[in-house]
Design a protein around this motif. Structure first.
Motif, short mmCIF file in Angstrom:
data_model
loop_
_atom_site.label_atom_id
_atom_site.label_comp_id
_atom_site.label_asym_id
_atom_site.label_seq_id
_atom_site.Cartn_x
_atom_site.Cartn_y
_atom_site.Cartn_z
N PHE A 12 11.59 -15.70 -9.19
CA PHE A 12 10.42 -14.83 -9.29
C PHE A 12 9.19 -15.61 -9.75
CE2 PHE A 12 7.48 -12.37 -11.85
CZ PHE A 12 7.00 -11.51 -10.86
N GLY A 16 5.74 -15.94 -7.81
CA GLY A 16 4.57 -15.39 -8.48
C GLY A 16 3.49 -16.43 -8.75
N ALA A 49 -2.41 -7.77 -9.97
CA ALA A 49 -1.02 -7.29 -9.89
C ALA A 49 -0.04 -8.43 -10.11
CB ALA A 49 -0.77 -6.62 -8.54
N VAL A 50 -0.28 -9.57 -9.49
CA VAL A 50 0.62 -10.72 -9.65
C VAL A 50 0.63 -11.16 -11.10
CG1 VAL A 50 0.96 -13.16 -9.05
CG2 VAL A 50 0.38 -11.51 -7.25
N SER A 52 -0.09 -9.45 -13.80
CA SER A 52 0.56 -8.44 -14.63
C SER A 52 2.08 -8.54 -14.52
CB SER A 52 0.08 -7.05 -14.21
OG SER A 52 0.59 -6.07 -15.06
N GLU A 53 2.59 -8.77 -13.33
CA GLU A 53 4.03 -8.93 -13.15
C GLU A 53 4.52 -10.20 -13.81
OE1 GLU A 53 6.19 -6.63 -12.06
OE2 GLU A 53 4.44 -5.34 -11.89
N MET A 56 5.44 -10.04 -17.44
CA MET A 56 6.70 -9.40 -17.80
C MET A 56 7.74 -10.43 -18.25
SD MET A 56 5.91 -6.30 -17.44
CE MET A 56 7.44 -5.39 -17.49
N LYS A 84 -4.09 -5.83 -18.03
CA LYS A 84 -3.07 -4.86 -17.61
C LYS A 84 -3.73 -3.51 -17.31
CE LYS A 84 1.53 -3.33 -18.67
NZ LYS A 84 2.68 -3.42 -19.54
N ARG A 87 -5.30 -3.81 -13.92
CA ARG A 87 -4.24 -3.77 -12.92
C ARG A 87 -3.72 -2.35 -12.73
NH1 ARG A 87 0.82 -1.58 -12.64
NH2 ARG A 87 2.06 -2.63 -11.12
#
Length: 193
Positions: A12, A16, A49-50, A52-53, A56, A84, A87
């Motif tokens: 991932f 990413g 979005a990328v 923010s992911e 994680m 965030k 996003r």
């Protein structure tokens, strides 16, 4: 103790990071800002979005905590909760076509229920003082000054994203900060497959 990153995380993170750096390179080019509004908006939405992911990934929690202790006031809040928030607005309200069109209000944010991420952010930071930043684009030998303005009130009035973060300078600043944060977890930068 499990090795970090494990195989799934590595897969991932590789995807990413590659996507983030590709978008970063495109958005930082002067020509990008001459493209159509909707095109810029889709690319900027995608990089938020990328990022923010990527956040994680558990080690980033410690990076943001460290920034809170070691960097100027509000830098951790900008690098984590604010990005965030942006996003989430872009992801949960996909009804806008340009950065300058994006708005929320208390009524819109809570259309499902109160207390979710966007609502919590606005309750916490509305009325907060403006935060001023500058960033240096070394390859262009250019210093840019910008600010992040929090809404004065969080009520039924429209809160425009452009009034919090300006599209061009605000996005470029955001990307520099995002890159600085995600680079803390990069062991090496090699050629892409």
């Amino acid at each position: 103790m499990e090795k970090r990153p494990n195989k799934s995380e590595e897969l991932f993170l590789s995807l990413g990071y590659n996507r983030f750096y590709d978008l970063f390179d495109e958005i930082m080019e002067d020509e990008f800002w001459e493209k159509e509004d909707w095109y810029r908006f889709s690319k900027v939405s995608n990089i938020f979005a990328v990022y923010s992911e990527l956040l994680m990934y558990e080690p980033f929690k410690y990076v943001l905590e460290s920034i809170k202790k070691q960097r100027p006031p509000m830098e951790s809040e900008i690098g984590g909760p604010l990005f965030k928030f942006v996003r989430n607005i872009l992801a949960h309200f996909p009804v806008f076509e340009t950065w300058n069109d994006v708005w929320v209000s208390k009524e819109l944010v809570n259309w499902q229920r109160e207390g979710l991420t966007i609502d919590r952010f606005l309750k916490k930071y509305s009325g907060h003082d403006e935060v001023k930043y500058r960033f240096w684009e070394a390859e262009k030998k250019r210093m840019t000054y910008m600010s992040i303005s929090f809404p004065k009130k969080y009520d039924e009035n429209k809160i425009y994203l452009k009034d919090i973060i300006a599209e061009k300078d605000g996005v470029k600043f955001s990307l520099f900060m995002m890159r600085q944060i995600i680079n803390t977890q990069v062991e090496s930068v090699g050629e892409k497959a």
